[in-house]
Design a protein around this motif. Structure first.
Motif, PDB file in Angstrom:
ATOM      1  N   LEU A  88       6.923 -20.626   9.102  1.00 41.04           N
ATOM      2  CA  LEU A  88       7.584 -19.324   9.202  1.00 41.04           C
ATOM      3  C   LEU A  88       6.701 -18.169   8.731  1.00 41.04           C
ATOM      4  O   LEU A  88       7.032 -17.017   8.954  1.00 41.04           O
ATOM      5  N   ILE A  89       5.594 -18.483   8.081  1.00 36.01           N
ATOM      6  CA  ILE A  89       4.709 -17.434   7.567  1.00 36.01           C
ATOM      7  C   ILE A  89       3.815 -16.941   8.702  1.00 36.01           C
ATOM      8  O   ILE A  89       3.121 -17.720   9.358  1.00 36.01           O
ATOM      9  N   ASN A  90       3.834 -15.638   8.909  1.00 38.53           N
ATOM     10  CA  ASN A  90       2.965 -15.045   9.911  1.00 38.53           C
ATOM     11  C   ASN A  90       1.529 -15.136   9.424  1.00 38.53           C
ATOM     12  O   ASN A  90       1.267 -15.093   8.227  1.00 38.53           O
ATOM     13  N   ARG A  91       0.600 -15.227  10.331  1.00 41.64           N
ATOM     14  CA  ARG A  91      -0.802 -15.383   9.975  1.00 41.64           C
ATOM     15  C   ARG A  91      -1.671 -14.616  10.934  1.00 41.64           C
ATOM     16  O   ARG A  91      -1.190 -14.232  12.011  1.00 41.64           O
ATOM     17  N   PRO A  92      -2.886 -14.412  10.488  1.00 38.18           N
ATOM     18  CA  PRO A  92      -3.515 -14.810   9.237  1.00 38.18           C
ATOM     19  C   PRO A  92      -3.312 -13.746   8.152  1.00 38.18           C
ATOM     20  O   PRO A  92      -3.284 -12.549   8.442  1.00 38.18           O
ATOM     21  N   VAL A  93      -3.173 -14.202   6.936  1.00 42.84           N
ATOM     22  CA  VAL A  93      -3.144 -13.303   5.787  1.00 42.84           C
ATOM     23  C   VAL A  93      -4.523 -13.378   5.159  1.00 42.84           C
ATOM     24  O   VAL A  93      -5.029 -14.466   4.888  1.00 42.84           O
ATOM     25  N   VAL A  94      -5.141 -12.210   4.951  1.00 44.40           N
ATOM     26  CA  VAL A  94      -6.475 -12.153   4.361  1.00 44.40           C
ATOM     27  C   VAL A  94      -6.399 -11.333   3.086  1.00 44.40           C
ATOM     28  O   VAL A  94      -5.795 -10.257   3.063  1.00 44.40           O
ATOM     29  N   ARG A  95      -7.021 -11.864   2.040  1.00 44.24           N
ATOM     30  CA  ARG A  95      -7.046 -11.197   0.734  1.00 44.24           C
ATOM     31  C   ARG A  95      -8.500 -10.988   0.317  1.00 44.24           C
ATOM     32  O   ARG A  95      -9.297 -11.923   0.351  1.00 44.24           O
ATOM     33  N   THR A  96      -8.828  -9.756  -0.054  1.00 38.06           N
ATOM     34  CA  THR A  96     -10.152  -9.423  -0.582  1.00 38.06           C
ATOM     35  C   THR A  96      -9.955  -8.425  -1.718  1.00 38.06           C
ATOM     36  O   THR A  96      -8.830  -7.980  -1.979  1.00 38.06           O
ATOM     37  N   ALA A  97     -11.049  -8.036  -2.329  1.00 42.83           N
ATOM     38  CA  ALA A  97     -10.985  -7.017  -3.375  1.00 42.83           C
ATOM     39  C   ALA A  97     -10.527  -5.670  -2.809  1.00 42.83           C
ATOM     40  O   ALA A  97     -10.032  -4.822  -3.550  1.00 42.83           O
ATOM     41  N   ARG A  98     -10.661  -5.488  -1.507  1.00 39.72           N
ATOM     42  CA  ARG A  98     -10.273  -4.233  -0.865  1.00 39.72           C
ATOM     43  C   ARG A  98      -8.818  -4.219  -0.427  1.00 39.72           C
ATOM     44  O   ARG A  98      -8.348  -3.214   0.089  1.00 39.72           O
ATOM     45  N   GLY A  99      -8.115  -5.352  -0.587  1.00 46.51           N
ATOM     46  CA  GLY A  99      -6.709  -5.370  -0.237  1.00 46.51           C
ATOM     47  C   GLY A  99      -6.271  -6.679   0.382  1.00 46.51           C
ATOM     48  O   GLY A  99      -7.049  -7.633   0.508  1.00 46.51           O
ATOM     49  N   THR A 100      -5.007  -6.692   0.752  1.00 43.64           N
ATOM     50  CA  THR A 100      -4.383  -7.852   1.383  1.00 43.64           C
ATOM     51  C   THR A 100      -3.698  -7.373   2.644  1.00 43.64           C
ATOM     52  O   THR A 100      -2.982  -6.363   2.612  1.00 43.64           O
ATOM     53  N   ARG A 101      -3.915  -8.074   3.737  1.00 45.11           N
ATOM     54  CA  ARG A 101      -3.328  -7.663   5.014  1.00 45.11           C
ATOM     55  C   ARG A 101      -2.916  -8.877   5.835  1.00 45.11           C
ATOM     56  O   ARG A 101      -3.534  -9.938   5.778  1.00 45.11           O
ATOM     57  N   LEU A 102      -1.894  -8.657   6.631  1.00 44.51           N
ATOM     58  CA  LEU A 102      -1.587  -9.559   7.734  1.00 44.51           C
ATOM     59  C   LEU A 102      -2.475  -9.071   8.867  1.00 44.51           C
ATOM     60  O   LEU A 102      -2.328  -7.933   9.328  1.00 44.51           O
ATOM     61  N   CYS A 103      -3.418  -9.883   9.280  1.00 44.41           N
ATOM     62  CA  CYS A 103      -4.452  -9.432  10.216  1.00 44.41           C
ATOM     63  C   CYS A 103      -4.082  -9.758  11.662  1.00 44.41           C
ATOM     64  O   CYS A 103      -4.661 -10.623  12.305  1.00 44.41           O
ATOM     65  N   ARG A 104      -3.106  -9.028  12.144  1.00 42.87           N
ATOM     66  CA  ARG A 104      -2.670  -9.070  13.536  1.00 42.87           C
ATOM     67  C   ARG A 104      -2.717  -7.642  14.033  1.00 42.87           C
ATOM     68  O   ARG A 104      -1.942  -6.845  13.536  1.00 42.87           O
ATOM     69  N   PRO A 105      -3.574  -7.306  14.907  1.00 43.56           N
ATOM     70  CA  PRO A 105      -4.582  -8.125  15.578  1.00 43.56           C
ATOM     71  C   PRO A 105      -5.721  -8.510  14.621  1.00 43.56           C
ATOM     72  O   PRO A 105      -5.872  -7.889  13.559  1.00 43.56           O
ATOM     73  N   PRO A 106      -6.526  -9.480  14.993  1.00 39.97           N
ATOM     74  CA  PRO A 106      -7.574  -9.972  14.106  1.00 39.97           C
ATOM     75  C   PRO A 106      -8.531  -8.894  13.614  1.00 39.97           C
ATOM     76  O   PRO A 106      -9.020  -8.968  12.496  1.00 39.97           O
ATOM     77  N   GLU A 107      -8.757  -7.875  14.405  1.00 37.76           N
ATOM     78  CA  GLU A 107      -9.694  -6.814  14.032  1.00 37.76           C
ATOM     79  C   GLU A 107      -9.261  -6.063  12.773  1.00 37.76           C
ATOM     80  O   GLU A 107     -10.064  -5.394  12.135  1.00 37.76           O
ATOM     81  N   THR A 108      -8.004  -6.209  12.396  1.00 34.58           N
ATOM     82  CA  THR A 108      -7.502  -5.587  11.165  1.00 34.58           C
ATOM     83  C   THR A 108      -8.301  -6.058   9.964  1.00 34.58           C
ATOM     84  O   THR A 108      -8.443  -5.332   8.982  1.00 34.58           O
ATOM     85  N   VAL A 109      -8.868  -7.255  10.050  1.00 39.78           N
ATOM     86  CA  VAL A 109      -9.623  -7.798   8.928  1.00 39.78           C
ATOM     87  C   VAL A 109     -10.831  -6.941   8.585  1.00 39.78           C
ATOM     88  O   VAL A 109     -11.265  -6.895   7.436  1.00 39.78           O
ATOM     89  N   LEU A 110     -11.358  -6.209   9.548  1.00 38.39           N
ATOM     90  CA  LEU A 110     -12.553  -5.396   9.299  1.00 38.39           C
ATOM     91  C   LEU A 110     -12.291  -4.317   8.256  1.00 38.39           C
ATOM     92  O   LEU A 110     -13.213  -3.885   7.555  1.00 38.39           O
ATOM     93  N   GLU A 111     -11.038  -3.878   8.108  1.00 35.39           N
ATOM     94  CA  GLU A 111     -10.678  -2.887   7.087  1.00 35.39           C
ATOM     95  C   GLU A 111     -10.845  -3.449   5.675  1.00 35.39           C
ATOM     96  O   GLU A 111     -10.956  -2.683   4.724  1.00 35.39           O
ATOM     97  N   LEU A 112     -10.865  -4.769   5.555  1.00 34.92           N
ATOM     98  CA  LEU A 112     -10.923  -5.417   4.246  1.00 34.92           C
ATOM     99  C   LEU A 112     -12.318  -5.855   3.852  1.00 34.92           C
ATOM    100  O   LEU A 112     -12.530  -6.302   2.725  1.00 34.92           O
ATOM    101  N   LEU A 113     -13.276  -5.747   4.754  1.00 35.60           N
ATOM    102  CA  LEU A 113     -14.619  -6.260   4.492  1.00 35.60           C
ATOM    103  C   LEU A 113     -15.592  -5.170   4.120  1.00 35.60           C
ATOM    104  O   LEU A 113     -15.430  -4.036   4.433  1.00 35.60           O
TER     105      LEU A 113
END
Length: 113
Positions: A88-113
């Motif tokens: 039931l958990i939506n994915r992917p969830v990415v956690r970094t020092a810059r924050g935590t996001r549900l990365c949908r669409p995947p490109e959202t992860v770039l905000e955290l890197l």
């Protein structure tokens, strides 16, 4: 930088986010949340970090969502359901020092890197 991803290898969004993380030069801690589901406290922490509600983190299209009658569920009920039924958990969830996001669409992860 420390990067963690809650990953489901069967999910194209999750695979895409993982590829973007690695392409950016990071080797993340990959958590197969289906095999090692987060507890309610961890889910609450992710919600607080990301600014999401449980309604935004839950996969409402998952078959068990309907089977469990979660359409009108409150936050506590959704969190308990996600801890017990990690699909039931939506994915992917990415956690970094810059924050935590549900990365949908995947490109959202770039905000955290």
């Amino acid at each position: 930088m420390h990067v963690t991803i809650w990953h489901n290898p069967a999910c194209s969004n999750s695979r895409g986010a993982l590829k973007l993380i690695r392409d950016a030069g990071f080797e993340p801690v990959v958590i197969d949340y289906l095999d090692s589901p987060p507890d309610i406290a961890t889910l609450r922490q992710v919600l607080a970090e990301s600014g999401l509600s449980a309604h935004e983190l839950v996969r409402s299209k998952e078959q068990s969502f309907g089977e469990l009658g979660l359409a009108d569920a409150d936050e506590a009920t959704l969190l308990a359901a996600m801890a017990e039924h990690p699909r039931l958990i939506n994915r992917p969830v990415v956690r970094t020092a810059r924050g935590t996001r549900l990365c949908r669409p995947p490109e959202t992860v770039l905000e955290l890197l």
